[in-house]
Write an enzyme that holds these catalytic residues in place. Structure first.
Site, PDB file in Angstrom:
ATOM      1  N   ASP A  89      -4.505   7.948   5.328  1.00 23.66           N
ATOM      2  CA  ASP A  89      -4.872   6.690   6.314  1.00 23.66           C
ATOM      3  C   ASP A  89      -4.212   6.801   7.598  1.00 23.66           C
ATOM      4  OD1 ASP A  89      -5.730   4.958   4.314  1.00 23.66           O
ATOM      5  OD2 ASP A  89      -3.821   4.068   3.923  1.00 23.66           O
TER       6      ASP A  89
ATOM      7  N   ARG B 122       0.722  -1.341   0.164  1.00 23.05           N
ATOM      8  CA  ARG B 122      -0.001   0.150   0.078  1.00 23.05           C
ATOM      9  C   ARG B 122       0.783   1.341  -0.053  1.00 23.05           C
ATOM     10  NH1 ARG B 122      -5.323   0.821   0.567  1.00 23.05           N
ATOM     11  NH2 ARG B 122      -5.446   2.943   1.664  1.00 23.05           N
TER      12      ARG B 122
END
Ligand code: SAH
Length: 246
Positions: free
Chosen positions: A167, A152
């Site tokens: 995030d 990611r």
């Protein structure tokens, strides 16, 4: 980057490497992924990778020879990877560690089973990493979680890198709340400001929301987070709003 997983259960990785962000990262060449089956480095008919535990005889232990032979074989073809042993005795994995691991050119995850690996494999391990203070039956699911987190944060893997930067934990703050259509559902509406199109105001609102969530859900994160000027201003705003409500 290259990622290898060393396991006795290669089949577990088949769907994992076909779908979602990891599947796409492999397909578009951002991650060169391979599974190394420890059973290919055994020499008996049953392809045995475990044996009885010395001392107590309780539980089975993963034999050292297949792991050493796997690494010798790998090193005859490639340069040395950063070797991680998934272990409940390791440092607990977090977002910071995911970012740190993503900077390696080649990462190898060794997955234990049974009571774990023969201690002698620690001589070839660069670090032990844990998923948390609990025990699961094998390192495979743990390695999958680590690989998802690492993939990611490799630039180009997630379409919009800003979404990764927002995030939770990326900057030691929790993520803000997300909404999608419909704008009204069962009497619950999406906050007006998010529909306003005013990007400066939206930015401030989202930062305040992230700070508010961190304050109430994970205040411990503030201990390791150095607040920027913008964040300090947003926090003051937040305190003022809370004060008005009291
Ligand atoms: N007897 C060991 C646990 C073995 S569990 C102990 O108490 O320390 C079998 C394997 O599952 C381990 O070798 C490891 O690879 C994996 N595993 C289990 N729990 C884990 C955790 N919390 N984090 C990382 N790996 C874990």
């Amino acid at each position: 980057m290259k990622i290898e997983v060393v396991t006795t259960l290669p089949e577990l990785f088949e769907p994992f490497t076909k779908f979602g962000i990891v599947g796409r990262a492999i397909q578009n060449g951002k991650v060169d992924f391979s599974v190394l089956n420890l059973r290919n480095y055994t020499h008996d008919a049953h392809r045995t990778t475990d044996d009885y535990s010395y001392g107590t005889g309780v539980g089975m232990v993963m034999k050292p020879e297949p792991v050493f032979e796997m690494l010798d074989n790998y090193l005859s073809r490639h340069s040395r990877p950063w070797v991680v042993y998934t272990s409940p005795q390791g440092e607990v994995f977090d977002q910071r560690k995911a970012i740190e691991l993503s900077k390696h050119k080649d990462l190898m995850f060794i997955c234990g089973r049974y009571e774990g690996m023969d201690e002698r494999i620690m001589t070839i391990v660069d670090e032990e990493l844990s998923i948390g203070d609990f025990v699961v039956s094998g390192g495979e699911t743990v390695a999958m979680v680590f690989i998802e987190a690492v993939a990611r944060v490799i630039p180009g893997v997630v379409g919009k890198y800003e979404s990764v930067e927002d995030d939770s934990f990326y900057n030691d703050l929790l993520d803000y709340g997300h909404y999608t259509r419909p704008s009204e559902y069962r009497g619950m509406t999406v906050p007006e400001i998010l529909r306003s199109g005013d990007h400066a105001k939206i930015g401030k609102y989202l930062l305040k929301d992230a700070l508010r969530r961190t304050m109430f859900k994970r205040p411990d994160l503030f201990l390791k987070h150095e607040l920027s000027v913008e964040e300090k201003a947003a926090l003051i705003d937040l305190f003022m709003e809370m004060h008005k409500k009291c």
